[in-house]
Design a protein around this motif. Structure first.
Motif, PDB file in Angstrom:
ATOM      1  N   ASP A 119       0.819  -1.211   0.000  1.00 24.29           N
ATOM      2  CA  ASP A 119       0.000   0.000   0.000  1.00 24.29           C
ATOM      3  C   ASP A 119       0.855   1.264   0.000  1.00 24.29           C
ATOM      4  O   ASP A 119       0.309   2.372   0.072  1.00 24.29           O
ATOM      5  CB  ASP A 119      -0.911   0.019   1.232  1.00 24.29           C
ATOM      6  N   ARG A 120       2.158   1.118  -0.064  1.00 18.94           N
ATOM      7  CA  ARG A 120       3.064   2.274  -0.026  1.00 18.94           C
ATOM      8  C   ARG A 120       4.216   2.060  -0.997  1.00 18.94           C
ATOM      9  O   ARG A 120       4.475   0.943  -1.446  1.00 18.94           O
ATOM     10  CB  ARG A 120       3.616   2.450   1.392  1.00 18.94           C
ATOM     11  N   ASP A 121       4.894   3.149  -1.331  1.00 18.13           N
ATOM     12  CA  ASP A 121       6.082   3.047  -2.170  1.00 18.13           C
ATOM     13  C   ASP A 121       7.212   2.439  -1.346  1.00 18.13           C
ATOM     14  O   ASP A 121       7.360   2.733  -0.151  1.00 18.13           O
ATOM     15  CB  ASP A 121       6.535   4.437  -2.663  1.00 18.13           C
ATOM     16  N   VAL A 122       8.012   1.585  -1.981  1.00 15.01           N
ATOM     17  CA  VAL A 122       9.168   0.997  -1.307  1.00 15.01           C
ATOM     18  C   VAL A 122      10.355   1.012  -2.258  1.00 15.01           C
ATOM     19  O   VAL A 122      10.190   1.007  -3.486  1.00 15.01           O
ATOM     20  CB  VAL A 122       8.899  -0.460  -0.846  1.00 15.01           C
ATOM     21  N   THR A 123      11.552   1.061  -1.689  1.00 17.09           N
ATOM     22  CA  THR A 123      12.783   0.977  -2.474  1.00 17.09           C
ATOM     23  C   THR A 123      13.396  -0.391  -2.259  1.00 17.09           C
ATOM     24  O   THR A 123      13.601  -0.811  -1.110  1.00 17.09           O
ATOM     25  CB  THR A 123      13.779   2.076  -2.072  1.00 17.09           C
ATOM     26  N   ILE A 124      13.665  -1.094  -3.342  1.00 16.78           N
ATOM     27  CA  ILE A 124      14.203  -2.450  -3.257  1.00 16.78           C
ATOM     28  C   ILE A 124      15.574  -2.509  -3.929  1.00 16.78           C
ATOM     29  O   ILE A 124      15.893  -1.687  -4.781  1.00 16.78           O
ATOM     30  CB  ILE A 124      13.249  -3.475  -3.915  1.00 16.78           C
ATOM     31  N   ARG A 125      16.348  -3.479  -3.519  1.00 12.72           N
ATOM     32  CA  ARG A 125      17.667  -3.699  -4.115  1.00 12.72           C
ATOM     33  C   ARG A 125      17.582  -4.907  -5.041  1.00 12.72           C
ATOM     34  O   ARG A 125      17.295  -6.014  -4.594  1.00 12.72           O
ATOM     35  CB  ARG A 125      18.727  -3.933  -3.042  1.00 12.72           C
ATOM     36  N   LEU A 126      17.813  -4.672  -6.321  1.00 11.97           N
ATOM     37  CA  LEU A 126      17.748  -5.734  -7.311  1.00 11.97           C
ATOM     38  C   LEU A 126      19.160  -6.179  -7.691  1.00 11.97           C
ATOM     39  O   LEU A 126      19.921  -5.418  -8.300  1.00 11.97           O
ATOM     40  CB  LEU A 126      17.033  -5.252  -8.581  1.00 11.97           C
ATOM     41  N   PRO A 127      19.551  -7.411  -7.363  1.00  7.76           N
ATOM     42  CA  PRO A 127      20.891  -7.907  -7.711  1.00  7.76           C
ATOM     43  C   PRO A 127      20.934  -8.404  -9.159  1.00  7.76           C
ATOM     44  O   PRO A 127      21.041  -9.604  -9.423  1.00  7.76           O
ATOM     45  CB  PRO A 127      21.095  -9.035  -6.707  1.00  7.76           C
ATOM     46  N   LEU A 128      20.868  -7.483 -10.100  1.00  7.56           N
ATOM     47  CA  LEU A 128      20.780  -7.861 -11.510  1.00  7.56           C
ATOM     48  C   LEU A 128      22.012  -8.618 -11.986  1.00  7.56           C
ATOM     49  O   LEU A 128      21.937  -9.421 -12.930  1.00  7.56           O
ATOM     50  CB  LEU A 128      20.572  -6.612 -12.378  1.00  7.56           C
TER      51      LEU A 128
ATOM     52  N   GLU B 256      12.488   4.748 -11.448  1.00  3.67           N
ATOM     53  CA  GLU B 256      13.320   5.551 -10.556  1.00  3.67           C
ATOM     54  C   GLU B 256      14.327   4.613  -9.896  1.00  3.67           C
ATOM     55  O   GLU B 256      13.972   3.850  -9.002  1.00  3.67           O
ATOM     56  CB  GLU B 256      12.466   6.249  -9.504  1.00  3.67           C
ATOM     57  N   TYR B 257      15.567   4.656 -10.372  1.00  3.69           N
ATOM     58  CA  TYR B 257      16.565   3.756  -9.807  1.00  3.69           C
ATOM     59  C   TYR B 257      17.928   4.418  -9.767  1.00  3.69           C
ATOM     60  O   TYR B 257      18.205   5.385 -10.491  1.00  3.69           O
ATOM     61  CB  TYR B 257      16.634   2.454 -10.608  1.00  3.69           C
ATOM     62  N   THR B 258      18.760   3.894  -8.895  1.00  5.02           N
ATOM     63  CA  THR B 258      20.165   4.322  -8.830  1.00  5.02           C
ATOM     64  C   THR B 258      21.031   3.080  -8.830  1.00  5.02           C
ATOM     65  O   THR B 258      20.664   2.045  -8.251  1.00  5.02           O
ATOM     66  CB  THR B 258      20.439   5.133  -7.548  1.00  5.02           C
ATOM     67  N   ARG B 259      22.173   3.156  -9.473  1.00  6.71           N
ATOM     68  CA  ARG B 259      23.088   2.024  -9.506  1.00  6.71           C
ATOM     69  C   ARG B 259      23.888   1.981  -8.220  1.00  6.71           C
ATOM     70  O   ARG B 259      24.512   2.953  -7.818  1.00  6.71           O
ATOM     71  CB  ARG B 259      24.014   2.132 -10.717  1.00  6.71           C
ATOM     72  N   VAL B 260      23.849   0.853  -7.564  1.00  5.96           N
ATOM     73  CA  VAL B 260      24.647   0.650  -6.362  1.00  5.96           C
ATOM     74  C   VAL B 260      26.076   0.327  -6.762  1.00  5.96           C
ATOM     75  O   VAL B 260      27.042   0.873  -6.233  1.00  5.96           O
ATOM     76  CB  VAL B 260      24.055  -0.491  -5.506  1.00  5.96           C
TER      77      VAL B 260
ATOM     78  N   ASN C  78      28.148  -2.277 -10.223  1.00  2.02           N
ATOM     79  CA  ASN C  78      27.922  -2.901 -11.530  1.00  2.02           C
ATOM     80  C   ASN C  78      26.972  -4.091 -11.472  1.00  2.02           C
ATOM     81  O   ASN C  78      26.573  -4.612 -12.506  1.00  2.02           O
ATOM     82  CB  ASN C  78      29.253  -3.358 -12.133  1.00  2.02           C
ATOM     83  N   HIS C  79      26.613  -4.506 -10.255  1.00  4.56           N
ATOM     84  CA  HIS C  79      25.825  -5.727 -10.125  1.00  4.56           C
ATOM     85  C   HIS C  79      24.477  -5.525  -9.454  1.00  4.56           C
ATOM     86  O   HIS C  79      23.732  -6.495  -9.277  1.00  4.56           O
ATOM     87  CB  HIS C  79      26.626  -6.768  -9.336  1.00  4.56           C
ATOM     88  N   ALA C  80      24.119  -4.299  -9.081  1.00  6.59           N
ATOM     89  CA  ALA C  80      22.852  -4.087  -8.389  1.00  6.59           C
ATOM     90  C   ALA C  80      22.351  -2.666  -8.591  1.00  6.59           C
ATOM     91  O   ALA C  80      23.131  -1.737  -8.806  1.00  6.59           O
ATOM     92  CB  ALA C  80      22.995  -4.383  -6.896  1.00  6.59           C
ATOM     93  N   VAL C  81      21.029  -2.515  -8.520  1.00  3.94           N
ATOM     94  CA  VAL C  81      20.398  -1.202  -8.538  1.00  3.94           C
ATOM     95  C   VAL C  81      19.388  -1.130  -7.413  1.00  3.94           C
ATOM     96  O   VAL C  81      18.875  -2.155  -6.942  1.00  3.94           O
ATOM     97  CB  VAL C  81      19.679  -0.914  -9.883  1.00  3.94           C
ATOM     98  N   GLU C  82      19.127   0.088  -6.959  1.00  5.50           N
ATOM     99  CA  GLU C  82      18.035   0.339  -6.030  1.00  5.50           C
ATOM    100  C   GLU C  82      16.889   0.957  -6.816  1.00  5.50           C
ATOM    101  O   GLU C  82      17.052   1.997  -7.459  1.00  5.50           O
ATOM    102  CB  GLU C  82      18.475   1.255  -4.891  1.00  5.50           C
TER     103      GLU C  82
END
Length: 303
Positions: A250-259, A277-281, A283-287
């Motif tokens: 029910d709310r916005d959340v920020t997740i870490r994707l280990p691409l 809306e993402y930022t690179r953590v 070379n292997h993950a984004v938030e």
């Protein structure tokens, strides 16, 4: 007769297949299914044997009986419960019907992988993945399911290993009442201009992508994120990666994707044109910021 010319029917769906050959102390199910499969394959080695079973049916999926169940257990019952419905089995029992439990993302992963882990891998690719059918009300008509989450159900269905089965009328938002047989068997609304509607474009886009990309047809599958009520699934080969993100929060959340775990570095495009809306953590993950109730389907840049 029907397997042979001029009919050449190459797929058979068996109704209530889990109770076939069972009568109290007379239990002939295993023996008869092996005979049925042998008989069918003698006529057409490629014939598809599809069986109705709403529960765990791994015993029939070892290569000597069925090719696939109607995959309620590892697809339909899972995604419907995740998006807020009562489980289709629990709904039938008064003592369980009113329990206010919603599946978490980890529950979804556990159920899907529990189902698949019991099967030979070749059977994964035969799965008949559905969430609507002639035996359950249409998901888009349920008041507990957020309209935007329905997109997530379709993305989930197309991302699972196997073949998505689209129930007629879902692409046209067919009407229907909950809690009645008419709820799932309303006629196709041919007098409605549905081809310009959002559901039709959703199914059309997902079907075209599935047909065009090997990663979505026969690539690997991995759950990249399962926390709270947000999940992410990747389909991938060494040349391409697609990721679906589905939120029932029910709310916005920020997740870490280990691409990087599937050979990707960052999202390239969101197939439905939604803003990412993402930022690179590294070379292997984004938030990635995931909006409440939203679903995203992304093609990714490779490492």
């Amino acid at each position: 007769k029907w397997l042979k010319p001029p009919y050449n029917i190459d797929g058979w769906r068996f109704d209530v297949a889990d109770v076939f050959g069972r009568n109290d102390e007379v239990q002939l199910s295993d023996e008869l299914w092996r005979e049925i499969r042998k008989s069918i394959r003698e006529v057409n080695p490629q014939a598809y044997i599809l069986a109705e079973d709403w529960g765990d049916c791994a015993r029939y999926m070892q290569g000597d009986a069925w090719d696939s169940p109607m995959n309620y257990y590892g697809c339909g019952r899972v995604i419907r419960s995740f998006l807020g419905e009562n489980d289709l089995f629990m709904e039938k029992l008064p003592c369980l019907r009113d329990i206010p439990y919603k599946m978490t993302a980890q529950d979804v992963k556990n159920r899907v992988m529990e189902h698949l882990a019991k099967l030979p891998y070749v059977m994964w690719e035969n799965q008949f993945n559905l969430f609507d059918s002639h035996d359950c009300s249409r998901l888009h008509n349920h008041p507990r399911v957020h309209p935007e989450e329905y997109r997530g159900a379709v993305i989930f269905q197309f991302l699972l290993t196997g073949a998505p089965s689209i129930y007629y009328g879902d692409e046209a938002e067919a009407e229907g009442r909950l809690g009645s047989m008419e709820g799932c068997r309303y006629p196709m609304p041919w007098d409605k201009e549905f081809r310009s509607g959002e559901p039709y474009r959703l199914y059309q886009t997902m079907a075209r992508k599935k047909h065009a990309h090997k990663a979505l047809r026969s690539g690997g599958m991995k759950f990249l994120y399962t926390e709270g009520r947000v999940l992410a699934i990747a389909r991938f080969t060494g040349e391409e990666v697609f990721v679906g993100v589905i939120s029932a929060e029910d709310r916005d959340v920020t997740i870490r994707l280990p691409l990087g775990a599937v050979g990707a570095s960052c999202p390239r495009t969101e197939i439905f044109g939604r803003e990412l809306e993402y930022t690179r953590v590294d070379n292997h993950a984004v938030e990635l910021t995931v909006k409440a109730h939203q679903a995203y389907f992304m093609e990714c840049e490779m490492l």
